[in-house]
Design a protein around this motif. Structure first.
Motif, PDB file in Angstrom:
ATOM      1  N   ALA A 129       0.899  -1.377   0.363  1.00 56.25           N
ATOM      2  CA  ALA A 129       0.065  -0.188   0.070  1.00 56.25           C
ATOM      3  C   ALA A 129       0.576   0.942  -0.340  1.00 56.25           C
ATOM      4  O   ALA A 129       2.077   1.105   0.524  1.00 56.25           O
ATOM      5  CB  ALA A 129      -0.907   0.120   1.244  1.00 56.25           C
ATOM      6  N   PRO A 130       0.134   2.340  -0.526  1.00 61.53           N
ATOM      7  CA  PRO A 130       1.550   3.823  -0.340  1.00 61.53           C
ATOM      8  C   PRO A 130       1.781   4.022   1.161  1.00 61.53           C
ATOM      9  O   PRO A 130       0.724   4.021   1.405  1.00 61.53           O
ATOM     10  CB  PRO A 130       0.276   4.168  -0.986  1.00 61.53           C
ATOM     11  CG  PRO A 130      -1.198   3.945  -1.657  1.00 61.53           C
ATOM     12  CD  PRO A 130      -0.836   2.726  -1.254  1.00 61.53           C
ATOM     13  N   VAL A 131       2.662   4.889   0.988  1.00 59.72           N
ATOM     14  CA  VAL A 131       3.475   4.991   2.395  1.00 59.72           C
ATOM     15  C   VAL A 131       2.971   6.685   2.935  1.00 59.72           C
ATOM     16  O   VAL A 131       2.712   7.344   1.323  1.00 59.72           O
ATOM     17  CB  VAL A 131       4.024   4.763   2.475  1.00 59.72           C
ATOM     18  CG1 VAL A 131       4.838   5.018   4.376  1.00 59.72           C
ATOM     19  CG2 VAL A 131       4.837   3.212   2.479  1.00 59.72           C
ATOM     20  N   THR A 132       1.962   6.856   3.591  1.00 57.95           N
ATOM     21  CA  THR A 132       2.348   8.207   3.696  1.00 57.95           C
ATOM     22  C   THR A 132       3.247   8.690   4.481  1.00 57.95           C
ATOM     23  O   THR A 132       2.761   7.916   6.267  1.00 57.95           O
ATOM     24  CB  THR A 132       0.250   8.700   4.049  1.00 57.95           C
ATOM     25  OG1 THR A 132       0.112   7.700   5.112  1.00 57.95           O
ATOM     26  CG2 THR A 132      -0.726   8.357   3.045  1.00 57.95           C
ATOM     27  N   THR A 133       3.458   9.524   4.632  1.00 57.19           N
ATOM     28  CA  THR A 133       4.454  10.246   6.054  1.00 57.19           C
ATOM     29  C   THR A 133       3.842  10.661   6.853  1.00 57.19           C
ATOM     30  O   THR A 133       2.957  11.760   6.380  1.00 57.19           O
ATOM     31  CB  THR A 133       5.828  10.637   5.471  1.00 57.19           C
ATOM     32  OG1 THR A 133       4.926  12.217   4.725  1.00 57.19           O
ATOM     33  CG2 THR A 133       6.633   9.502   4.535  1.00 57.19           C
ATOM     34  N   VAL A 134       3.651  11.078   8.079  1.00 55.54           N
ATOM     35  CA  VAL A 134       2.848  12.096   8.662  1.00 55.54           C
ATOM     36  C   VAL A 134       4.827  12.615   9.760  1.00 55.54           C
ATOM     37  O   VAL A 134       4.701  11.824  10.756  1.00 55.54           O
ATOM     38  CB  VAL A 134       2.127  11.026   9.972  1.00 55.54           C
ATOM     39  CG1 VAL A 134       1.934  12.202  10.839  1.00 55.54           C
ATOM     40  CG2 VAL A 134       1.044  10.738   9.022  1.00 55.54           C
ATOM     41  N   SER A 135       4.611  13.613   9.903  1.00 55.09           N
ATOM     42  CA  SER A 135       5.909  14.405  10.752  1.00 55.09           C
ATOM     43  C   SER A 135       5.430  14.155  12.137  1.00 55.09           C
ATOM     44  O   SER A 135       4.356  14.581  12.949  1.00 55.09           O
ATOM     45  CB  SER A 135       6.185  15.193  10.215  1.00 55.09           C
ATOM     46  OG  SER A 135       5.158  16.442  10.629  1.00 55.09           O
ATOM     47  N   ALA A 136       5.975  14.085  13.141  1.00 49.22           N
ATOM     48  CA  ALA A 136       6.005  14.223  14.440  1.00 49.22           C
ATOM     49  C   ALA A 136       6.529  15.180  14.916  1.00 49.22           C
ATOM     50  O   ALA A 136       7.466  15.555  14.098  1.00 49.22           O
ATOM     51  CB  ALA A 136       6.523  13.053  15.302  1.00 49.22           C
ATOM     52  N   PRO A 137       5.824  15.945  16.501  1.00 48.44           N
ATOM     53  CA  PRO A 137       6.193  17.039  16.340  1.00 48.44           C
ATOM     54  C   PRO A 137       7.768  17.209  16.705  1.00 48.44           C
ATOM     55  O   PRO A 137       8.247  16.023  16.981  1.00 48.44           O
ATOM     56  CB  PRO A 137       4.916  17.032  17.839  1.00 48.44           C
ATOM     57  CG  PRO A 137       4.066  16.314  17.316  1.00 48.44           C
ATOM     58  CD  PRO A 137       5.369  15.427  16.759  1.00 48.44           C
TER      59      PRO A 137
END
Length: 165
Positions: A129-137
């Motif tokens: 599945a396509p990977v979505t990146t979420v930035s951590a604080p």
């Protein structure tokens, strides 16, 4: 005189011994091999053989020459047996010890076995599945979150205290 009788006895013995053999050479399967002895399903093996003294040679019910090779693909998995049959129809089988009447024809059989292993087909791999990146604080952002949360709690406390007075 005794020497003459001994010579006659030896000659008679030799005649009986030689006279009891057949005029035709008995069939001989010199070798019958399969290479390799283990193969994966769908693979091929080579059968090789050499036969002498036979007028009919069959390999798994099919006529073949006195010597040769044949490449085959085994039709099943597990133990597969190939049979080579050599027949001399003019030869006579004689049992010297039982004194039975000669029978016409001699047939020899030889077998060669090969183990056929089932082919292993790898399971299809589904695309990831396509990977979505979420930035951590970052540390500074966490500091701001904690400071704002603390200020909200203090504010709620002050408002309640003012309402009580």
């Amino acid at each position: 005189m005794m020497k003459h009788k001994m010579t006659q006895f030896v000659a008679l013995f030799a005649f009986v011994l030689i006279g009891s053999t057949t005029a035709f050479a008995d069939p001989v399967i010199e070798y019958f091999t399969v290479t390799p002895t283990t193969v994966t399903e769908g693979g091929t093996v080579e059968l090789a053989w050499s036969v002498t003294g036979a007028d009919k040679i069959m390999l798994d019910s099919g006529a073949v020459t006195a010597s040769g090779t044949k490449t085959v693909t085994p039709s099943a998995t597990g133990n597969v047996t190939y049979t080579l049959e050599a027949t001399c129809s003019d030869c006579q089988a004689v049992s010297i010890f039982s004194g039975t009447t000669p029978t016409q024809g001699i047939t020899l059989n030889a077998t060669a076995n090969v183990i056929v292993k089932a082919a292993v087909t790898p399971a299809p791999v589904a695309p990831a599945a396509p990977v979505t990146t979420v930035s951590a604080p970052t540390l500074n952002e966490w500091g701001m979150i904690i400071l704002i949360s603390f200020m909200a709690i203090v504010s709620v406390y002050r408002i309640r205290r003012m309402n009580q007075s």
